[in-house]
Design a protein around this motif. Sequence first.
Motif, PDB file in Angstrom:
ATOM      1  N   PRO A  25       0.749  -1.142   0.040  1.00 48.52           N
ATOM      2  CA  PRO A  25       0.024   0.032   0.101  1.00 48.52           C
ATOM      3  C   PRO A  25       0.893   1.225   0.171  1.00 48.52           C
ATOM      4  O   PRO A  25       1.798   1.490   0.712  1.00 48.52           O
ATOM      5  CB  PRO A  25      -0.893  -0.255   1.314  1.00 48.52           C
ATOM      6  CG  PRO A  25      -0.037  -0.916   2.104  1.00 48.52           C
ATOM      7  CD  PRO A  25       0.889  -1.809   1.221  1.00 48.52           C
ATOM      8  N   HIS A  27      -0.258   5.538   0.137  1.00 51.41           N
ATOM      9  CA  HIS A  27      -1.661   6.342   0.483  1.00 51.41           C
ATOM     10  C   HIS A  27      -1.174   7.911  -0.020  1.00 51.41           C
ATOM     11  O   HIS A  27      -0.144   8.634   0.100  1.00 51.41           O
ATOM     12  CB  HIS A  27      -1.391   6.643   1.915  1.00 51.41           C
ATOM     13  CG  HIS A  27      -1.531   5.179   2.751  1.00 51.41           C
ATOM     14  ND1 HIS A  27      -2.609   4.304   2.514  1.00 51.41           N
ATOM     15  CD2 HIS A  27      -0.669   4.728   3.518  1.00 51.41           C
ATOM     16  CE1 HIS A  27      -2.294   3.140   3.215  1.00 51.41           C
ATOM     17  NE2 HIS A  27      -0.964   3.348   3.750  1.00 51.41           N
ATOM     18  N   ASP A  29      -3.917  11.661  -0.586  1.00 54.35           N
ATOM     19  CA  ASP A  29      -5.170  12.095  -0.249  1.00 54.35           C
ATOM     20  C   ASP A  29      -5.193  13.699  -0.639  1.00 54.35           C
ATOM     21  O   ASP A  29      -4.320  14.217  -1.074  1.00 54.35           O
ATOM     22  CB  ASP A  29      -5.116  12.147   1.542  1.00 54.35           C
ATOM     23  CG  ASP A  29      -4.067  13.190   2.311  1.00 54.35           C
ATOM     24  OD1 ASP A  29      -4.354  14.363   2.258  1.00 54.35           O
ATOM     25  OD2 ASP A  29      -3.020  12.813   2.566  1.00 54.35           O
ATOM     26  N   GLY A 185     -10.542  12.034   7.606  1.00 55.72           N
ATOM     27  CA  GLY A 185      -9.875  11.096   6.572  1.00 55.72           C
ATOM     28  C   GLY A 185      -9.189   9.580   7.404  1.00 55.72           C
ATOM     29  O   GLY A 185      -9.003   9.634   8.523  1.00 55.72           O
ATOM     30  N   HIS A 187      -7.213   5.768   5.822  1.00 50.66           N
ATOM     31  CA  HIS A 187      -6.927   5.021   4.649  1.00 50.66           C
ATOM     32  C   HIS A 187      -6.993   3.614   4.998  1.00 50.66           C
ATOM     33  O   HIS A 187      -6.977   3.088   6.060  1.00 50.66           O
ATOM     34  CB  HIS A 187      -5.220   5.247   4.421  1.00 50.66           C
ATOM     35  CG  HIS A 187      -4.848   6.520   3.983  1.00 50.66           C
ATOM     36  ND1 HIS A 187      -4.924   6.930   2.739  1.00 50.66           N
ATOM     37  CD2 HIS A 187      -4.192   7.611   4.647  1.00 50.66           C
ATOM     38  CE1 HIS A 187      -4.455   8.266   2.610  1.00 50.66           C
ATOM     39  NE2 HIS A 187      -4.004   8.541   3.931  1.00 50.66           N
ATOM     40  N   SER A 188      -7.628   3.006   3.758  1.00 47.46           N
ATOM     41  CA  SER A 188      -8.176   1.420   4.108  1.00 47.46           C
ATOM     42  C   SER A 188      -7.538   0.842   2.852  1.00 47.46           C
ATOM     43  O   SER A 188      -7.569   1.297   1.649  1.00 47.46           O
ATOM     44  CB  SER A 188      -9.750   1.382   4.277  1.00 47.46           C
ATOM     45  OG  SER A 188      -9.891   0.003   4.088  1.00 47.46           O
ATOM     46  N   THR A 195      -8.423   1.919  -3.518  1.00 49.40           N
ATOM     47  CA  THR A 195      -9.637   1.943  -2.470  1.00 49.40           C
ATOM     48  C   THR A 195      -9.721   3.404  -2.190  1.00 49.40           C
ATOM     49  O   THR A 195      -8.645   4.260  -1.685  1.00 49.40           O
ATOM     50  CB  THR A 195      -8.951   1.054  -1.469  1.00 49.40           C
ATOM     51  OG1 THR A 195      -9.079  -0.165  -1.704  1.00 49.40           O
ATOM     52  CG2 THR A 195     -10.108   1.375  -0.141  1.00 49.40           C
ATOM     53  N   GLY A 197     -11.117   6.274   0.637  1.00 47.69           N
ATOM     54  CA  GLY A 197     -11.469   6.429   1.840  1.00 47.69           C
ATOM     55  C   GLY A 197     -12.217   8.032   2.041  1.00 47.69           C
ATOM     56  O   GLY A 197     -11.463   8.671   1.757  1.00 47.69           O
ATOM     57  N   ARG A 219     -12.302  15.347   2.795  1.00 50.26           N
ATOM     58  CA  ARG A 219     -11.239  14.712   2.643  1.00 50.26           C
ATOM     59  C   ARG A 219     -11.298  13.297   2.127  1.00 50.26           C
ATOM     60  O   ARG A 219     -12.212  12.518   2.381  1.00 50.26           O
ATOM     61  CB  ARG A 219     -10.496  14.421   4.062  1.00 50.26           C
ATOM     62  CG  ARG A 219      -8.932  13.851   4.070  1.00 50.26           C
ATOM     63  CD  ARG A 219      -7.906  14.633   3.679  1.00 50.26           C
ATOM     64  NE  ARG A 219      -7.731  15.833   4.364  1.00 50.26           N
ATOM     65  CZ  ARG A 219      -7.171  15.989   5.408  1.00 50.26           C
ATOM     66  NH1 ARG A 219      -6.586  14.716   6.241  1.00 50.26           N
ATOM     67  NH2 ARG A 219      -7.210  17.064   6.291  1.00 50.26           N
ATOM     68  N   ASN A 221      -9.317  10.160   0.463  1.00 55.59           N
ATOM     69  CA  ASN A 221      -7.894   9.463   0.409  1.00 55.59           C
ATOM     70  C   ASN A 221      -8.108   8.334  -0.406  1.00 55.59           C
ATOM     71  O   ASN A 221      -9.194   7.802  -0.706  1.00 55.59           O
ATOM     72  CB  ASN A 221      -7.771   8.971   1.984  1.00 55.59           C
ATOM     73  CG  ASN A 221      -7.532   9.775   2.934  1.00 55.59           C
ATOM     74  OD1 ASN A 221      -7.328  11.347   2.665  1.00 55.59           O
ATOM     75  ND2 ASN A 221      -8.083   9.610   4.114  1.00 55.59           N
ATOM     76  N   LEU A 222      -6.919   8.200  -0.780  1.00 55.15           N
ATOM     77  CA  LEU A 222      -6.657   7.002  -1.903  1.00 55.15           C
ATOM     78  C   LEU A 222      -5.662   6.089  -1.530  1.00 55.15           C
ATOM     79  O   LEU A 222      -4.377   6.578  -1.239  1.00 55.15           O
ATOM     80  CB  LEU A 222      -6.512   7.361  -3.377  1.00 55.15           C
ATOM     81  CG  LEU A 222      -6.186   6.525  -4.498  1.00 55.15           C
ATOM     82  CD1 LEU A 222      -7.116   6.930  -5.702  1.00 55.15           C
ATOM     83  CD2 LEU A 222      -5.083   5.836  -4.585  1.00 55.15           C
ATOM     84  N   THR A 223      -5.831   4.699  -1.375  1.00 57.37           N
ATOM     85  CA  THR A 223      -4.623   3.612  -1.201  1.00 57.37           C
ATOM     86  C   THR A 223      -4.708   2.974  -2.559  1.00 57.37           C
ATOM     87  O   THR A 223      -5.597   2.546  -2.803  1.00 57.37           O
ATOM     88  CB  THR A 223      -4.934   2.616  -0.038  1.00 57.37           C
ATOM     89  OG1 THR A 223      -4.943   3.770   1.241  1.00 57.37           O
ATOM     90  CG2 THR A 223      -3.856   1.877   0.023  1.00 57.37           C
TER      91      THR A 223
END
Length: 254
Positions: A25, A27, A29, A185, A187-188, A195, A197, A219, A221-223
């Motif tokens: 992963p 991350h 955002d 925010g 992260h997942s 993914t 968030g 917010r 977020n992108l993982t």
Amino acid sequence: MQIAAIARERRHTLLFLDEIRPFAPVHLDTEVDMSEVLAHRAAQSDGHPLSVVTYVLHAAARVLAAHPEANAAIRGHLRPRVARFGEVSGKIALDKEIGGRRVVVSAVLPDLHKAGLAEIQRRVTQLRDGDPEAMPEFASTLLLHRLPGPVARGLYRLAVRPLVRHPRFFGTFAVSSLGHRAVDGFHSVGGTTVTFGVGRIVDRPVVRDGAVGSAPVMRLNLTFDHRVIDGAEAADILTEVKELLESHPDGEAR
């Protein structure tokens, strides 16, 4: 101190977490001005309010359709293989109660790149409001709870590991939201290459035309899985989703 066996109702989560261990992963955002989304939602008159998750699913599906390298999955270590999918299917996480225990479950919405906002919301509402112990979408999850542990693990791996089955079980991207609470925010890892968030929407200071004002900001977020794509493409994806939400959340160019 009390020591007890892990509840069967959480078995599917443990199997999922074990399966995604190879994930690499990274991350990212950003912040999204949600003024256009909120205005579009307020203008709807059909009595079926659109959720923020629906807007994110709608925008992300269209962006992923334009990024086939990210609408993909990888399997294997010594001889890794990549599958790029023709469909764009979104997985969402849901807060449910099963057997009297609060758990998170997931469901896949297929072919989202072809669906409009109203259709996506209809599917999201059905999954959100339905009883997981009575819905066919969650029958396989409930089966994992009933089976002996080793059998459940074997069946889970048999179901999710073939790349050709990946969209059916994991989706090709995932969206998870905690924006209903005081979460800005997070992260997942949703088991997909990308993914999102989703955090809460809060009025924050913004600068427009050199003047400070306020706007409803979320917010996002992108993982992403670095085994499949690199940061530049992930940044493009996050930026394009942000731009869709801020400029034309209904998907219609203006």
